[in-house]
Design a protein around this motif. Sequence first.
Motif, mmCIF file in Angstrom:
data_model
loop_
_atom_site.group_PDB
_atom_site.id
_atom_site.type_symbol
_atom_site.label_atom_id
_atom_site.label_comp_id
_atom_site.label_asym_id
_atom_site.label_seq_id
_atom_site.Cartn_x
_atom_site.Cartn_y
_atom_site.Cartn_z
ATOM 1 N N SER A 15 0.842 -1.196 0.000
ATOM 2 C CA SER A 15 0.000 0.000 0.000
ATOM 3 C C SER A 15 0.878 1.248 0.000
ATOM 4 C CB SER A 15 -0.899 0.008 1.237
ATOM 5 O OG SER A 15 -0.124 0.237 2.393
ATOM 6 N N PHE A 16 0.242 2.402 -0.289
ATOM 7 C CA PHE A 16 1.015 3.643 -0.330
ATOM 8 C C PHE A 16 1.626 3.944 1.025
ATOM 9 C CE2 PHE A 16 -1.645 4.390 -4.097
ATOM 10 C CZ PHE A 16 -0.627 4.590 -4.986
ATOM 11 N N GLY A 17 0.926 3.653 2.124
ATOM 12 C CA GLY A 17 1.465 3.888 3.450
ATOM 13 C C GLY A 17 2.717 3.083 3.719
ATOM 14 N N GLU A 18 2.744 1.849 3.195
ATOM 15 C CA GLU A 18 3.916 1.004 3.384
ATOM 16 C C GLU A 18 5.102 1.478 2.555
ATOM 17 O OE1 GLU A 18 2.100 -2.655 2.242
ATOM 18 O OE2 GLU A 18 1.740 -3.264 4.300
ATOM 19 N N MET A 19 4.841 2.246 1.488
ATOM 20 C CA MET A 19 5.920 2.731 0.643
ATOM 21 C C MET A 19 6.606 3.950 1.241
ATOM 22 S SD MET A 19 4.471 2.114 -3.237
ATOM 23 C CE MET A 19 5.103 3.653 -3.769
ATOM 24 N N ASP A 20 5.984 4.606 2.226
ATOM 25 C CA ASP A 20 6.595 5.769 2.846
ATOM 26 C C ASP A 20 7.966 5.406 3.401
ATOM 27 O OD1 ASP A 20 4.388 7.256 2.262
ATOM 28 O OD2 ASP A 20 3.598 7.310 4.300
ATOM 29 N N ASN A 21 8.915 6.274 3.153
ATOM 30 C CA ASN A 21 10.272 6.152 3.687
ATOM 31 C C ASN A 21 11.087 5.016 3.091
ATOM 32 O OD1 ASN A 21 9.810 8.370 5.399
ATOM 33 N ND2 ASN A 21 8.764 7.021 6.836
ATOM 34 N N ILE A 22 10.605 4.349 2.036
ATOM 35 C CA ILE A 22 11.437 3.366 1.346
ATOM 36 C C ILE A 22 12.502 4.134 0.575
ATOM 37 C CG2 ILE A 22 11.533 1.667 -0.519
ATOM 38 C CD1 ILE A 22 8.783 0.731 0.329
ATOM 39 N N ARG A 23 13.711 3.649 0.639
ATOM 40 C CA ARG A 23 14.832 4.280 -0.055
ATOM 41 C C ARG A 23 15.720 3.162 -0.569
ATOM 42 N NH1 ARG A 23 18.279 9.209 0.850
ATOM 43 N NH2 ARG A 23 20.400 8.540 0.385
ATOM 44 N N LYS A 24 15.878 3.074 -1.865
ATOM 45 C CA LYS A 24 16.741 2.060 -2.463
ATOM 46 C C LYS A 24 17.864 2.754 -3.201
ATOM 47 C CE LYS A 24 13.445 -1.615 -2.580
ATOM 48 N NZ LYS A 24 13.141 -2.877 -3.162
ATOM 49 N N GLU A 25 19.031 2.136 -3.148
ATOM 50 C CA GLU A 25 20.199 2.722 -3.790
ATOM 51 C C GLU A 25 20.805 1.741 -4.786
ATOM 52 O OE1 GLU A 25 22.960 4.231 -0.881
ATOM 53 O OE2 GLU A 25 21.474 5.624 -0.063
ATOM 54 N N TYR A 26 21.245 2.299 -5.920
ATOM 55 C CA TYR A 26 21.857 1.518 -6.987
ATOM 56 C C TYR A 26 23.145 2.237 -7.375
ATOM 57 C CZ TYR A 26 17.005 -0.044 -7.239
ATOM 58 O OH TYR A 26 15.752 -0.529 -6.933
ATOM 59 N N THR A 27 24.272 1.527 -7.368
ATOM 60 C CA THR A 27 25.541 2.193 -7.661
ATOM 61 C C THR A 27 26.266 1.525 -8.821
ATOM 62 O OG1 THR A 27 27.599 3.060 -6.738
ATOM 63 C CG2 THR A 27 26.882 0.878 -5.961
ATOM 64 N N ASN A 28 26.976 2.346 -9.574
ATOM 65 C CA ASN A 28 27.843 1.831 -10.638
ATOM 66 C C ASN A 28 29.309 2.090 -10.298
ATOM 67 O OD1 ASN A 28 28.255 4.558 -11.116
ATOM 68 N ND2 ASN A 28 27.349 4.569 -13.155
ATOM 69 N N GLY A 29 29.583 2.485 -9.065
ATOM 70 C CA GLY A 29 30.934 2.791 -8.628
ATOM 71 C C GLY A 29 31.247 4.274 -8.705
ATOM 72 N N GLU A 30 30.724 4.938 -9.712
ATOM 73 C CA GLU A 30 30.968 6.361 -9.886
ATOM 74 C C GLU A 30 29.892 7.202 -9.188
ATOM 75 O OE1 GLU A 30 32.002 9.429 -13.536
ATOM 76 O OE2 GLU A 30 31.495 7.358 -13.983
ATOM 77 N N ILE A 31 28.631 6.785 -9.356
ATOM 78 C CA ILE A 31 27.515 7.474 -8.712
ATOM 79 C C ILE A 31 26.608 6.443 -8.037
ATOM 80 C CG2 ILE A 31 27.454 9.441 -10.296
ATOM 81 C CD1 ILE A 31 24.928 8.102 -11.580
ATOM 82 N N THR A 32 25.752 6.925 -7.150
ATOM 83 C CA THR A 32 24.695 6.115 -6.557
ATOM 84 C C THR A 32 23.383 6.804 -6.862
ATOM 85 O OG1 THR A 32 26.108 5.301 -4.778
ATOM 86 C CG2 THR A 32 23.728 5.188 -4.410
ATOM 87 N N VAL A 33 22.475 6.058 -7.497
ATOM 88 C CA VAL A 33 21.130 6.562 -7.766
ATOM 89 C C VAL A 33 20.254 6.155 -6.593
ATOM 90 C CG1 VAL A 33 19.098 6.366 -9.259
ATOM 91 C CG2 VAL A 33 21.385 6.536 -10.266
ATOM 92 N N ILE A 34 19.521 7.108 -6.069
ATOM 93 C CA ILE A 34 18.639 6.871 -4.925
ATOM 94 C C ILE A 34 17.202 6.958 -5.414
ATOM 95 C CG2 ILE A 34 17.938 7.713 -2.652
ATOM 96 C CD1 ILE A 34 21.025 9.133 -3.183
ATOM 97 N N TRP A 35 16.404 5.935 -5.094
ATOM 98 C CA TRP A 35 15.004 5.892 -5.484
ATOM 99 C C TRP A 35 14.133 5.897 -4.243
ATOM 100 C CZ3 TRP A 35 11.642 1.194 -5.968
ATOM 101 C CH2 TRP A 35 10.386 1.518 -6.488
ATOM 102 N N GLN A 36 13.201 6.854 -4.183
ATOM 103 C CA GLN A 36 12.244 6.976 -3.088
ATOM 104 C C GLN A 36 10.842 6.910 -3.695
ATOM 105 O OE1 GLN A 36 13.720 9.907 0.086
ATOM 106 N NE2 GLN A 36 14.638 10.656 -1.820
#
Length: 147
Positions: free
Chosen positions: A2-23
């Motif tokens: 649910s949308f409430g459960e998605m609050d404060n989720i933060r995932k990170e994906y890195t290629n070594g040079e940068i990290t993309v953060i998805w919220q």
Amino acid sequence: MSFGEMDNIRKEYTNGEITVIWQPDLCDHSAVCLMQLPKVFDNTRRPWIKIHAAPTSDIISTVNACPTMALTFKYNKDIEKAKKAETVKENDKTQITLVKCGPLRISGNFTLTDEDGNVIKTGDKVVLCRCGKSVKMPFCDGSHNSK
């Protein structure tokens, strides 16, 4: 989930040079990332971000195009901080965009306050609901897309 459960989720994906953060709780599902760089951003696969599928500069450009800041990035090395200055937008004016059949996007330097004068959010980017269906009012949660 649910949308409430998605609050404060933060995932990170890195290629070594940068990290993309998805919220995901910030996303308005406008699909800018999916359209601009589909070889990296593809919501039909898991994980949906394939960080090594394109050059870092292309990923940065796409992340910077995200209208809601659901996608952001950071450089992984202190030396790379100088490069971040290249990606800073020249125009820091507040911009308000009405999305056809969608939300109201505000970007720039702003303060959003409630009817009592309490600060809800300060600027950079925010997406406000115009349809009244959001469970996260006044923010858009993509509910306008559901039937």
